[in-house]
Design a protein around this motif. Structure first.
Motif, short mmCIF file in Angstrom:
data_model
loop_
_atom_site.label_atom_id
_atom_site.label_comp_id
_atom_site.label_asym_id
_atom_site.label_seq_id
_atom_site.Cartn_x
_atom_site.Cartn_y
_atom_site.Cartn_z
N THR A 1 0.83 -1.20 0.00
CA THR A 1 0.00 0.00 0.00
C THR A 1 0.87 1.26 0.00
OG1 THR A 1 -1.76 -1.19 1.13
CG2 THR A 1 -1.82 1.23 1.26
N ALA A 2 1.91 1.26 0.83
CA ALA A 2 2.82 2.41 0.90
C ALA A 2 3.59 2.60 -0.41
CB ALA A 2 3.78 2.25 2.07
N ASP B 1 6.82 3.94 6.01
CA ASP B 1 7.26 5.01 5.13
C ASP B 1 8.76 4.91 4.86
OD1 ASP B 1 4.68 6.00 5.00
OD2 ASP B 1 5.00 7.46 6.60
N ALA C 1 1.33 4.13 -3.02
CA ALA C 1 1.05 5.54 -2.74
C ALA C 1 2.25 6.45 -3.06
CB ALA C 1 0.65 5.73 -1.29
N THR C 2 3.44 5.87 -3.14
CA THR C 2 4.64 6.70 -3.32
C THR C 2 5.41 6.38 -4.59
OG1 THR C 2 5.95 5.13 -1.99
CG2 THR C 2 4.94 7.00 -0.82
N THR C 3 4.82 5.60 -5.49
CA THR C 3 5.54 5.22 -6.70
C THR C 3 5.98 6.44 -7.50
OG1 THR C 3 5.49 3.89 -8.71
CG2 THR C 3 3.43 4.91 -8.05
N PRO D 1 0.61 5.57 -11.86
CA PRO D 1 -0.17 4.79 -10.89
C PRO D 1 0.35 3.35 -10.81
CG PRO D 1 -1.38 5.02 -12.94
CD PRO D 1 -0.14 5.86 -13.08
#
Length: 186
Positions: free
Chosen positions: A18-19, A167, A22-24, A28
């Motif tokens: 999930t992290a 993170d 969200a940070t790729t 998307p």
């Protein structure tokens, strides 16, 4: 680019997936969860009788996953996303047909912490019987991890510690991928 997250139950693979999504740094990302690809009927997979003789799918055995369907869905995900992330006990085994740059990660966490997380999630949050979980772990899952999951560590490009903040782990993964110049090749 295909990113796989392999490791034991409770190591933090889904949280990290999930992290990462969200940070790729490249458009998307699509996440596929290995838990969604277990066979559902006794005609396929490895089924073992429980204490009362009821057949139960052995989710600790990679033969219980439908890798054909997972590979198909991974290929389909590449049609709409430049980054596909697959998490699961056996994510390292996924073999899509789509040509892609691949980065395999093993999420490591000591067995006692994985078990504690599993108790928190399945028993305390979801109401699963603690005695059943512990019996299953002691009689089968611990050995299955050593036999089927742990050997995948050596084939991975990176091993991360699942006890670090998520993170920080996501940043560590993207930094390692960038250091290998894989982002630009995909």
């Amino acid at each position: 680019m295909l990113v796989t997250l392999t490791g034991g139950a409770g190591a933090g693979k889904t949280t990290l997936a999930t992290a990462l999504a969200a940070t790729t740094p490249r458009g998307p990302a699509r996440v596929l969860h290995g838990d969604d690809y277990y066979f559902l009927t006794p005609e396929q997979g490895v089924w073992e009788p429980d204490e009362s003789g009821v057949p139960r799918l052995d989710v600790g055995d990679p033969r219980s996953l439908d890798f054909t369907r997972l590979a198909h869905d991974t290929d389909a995900a590449f049609a709409s996303s430049p980054v596909v992330i697959v998490d699961g006990l056996f994510a390292r085994h996924v073999t899509p047909r789509t040509a892609n740059v691949r980065f395999d990660i093993f999420v490591d966490l000591p067995a006692d912490l994985r078990l504690a997380r599993k108790i928190q999630r399945k028993c305390l949050r979801d109401g699963f019987p603690l005695d059943v979980l512990l019996r299953n772990y002691l009689n089968h899952r611990r050995a299955a991890h050593e036999q089927h999951v742990e050997p995948l560590r050596g084939g991975c490009d990176l091993v991360v510690s699942g006890d670090r903040p998520v993170d920080d782990l996501a940043q560590q993964v993207w930094t390692a991928i960038a250091a290998n110049e894989l982002i630009h090749k995909s």
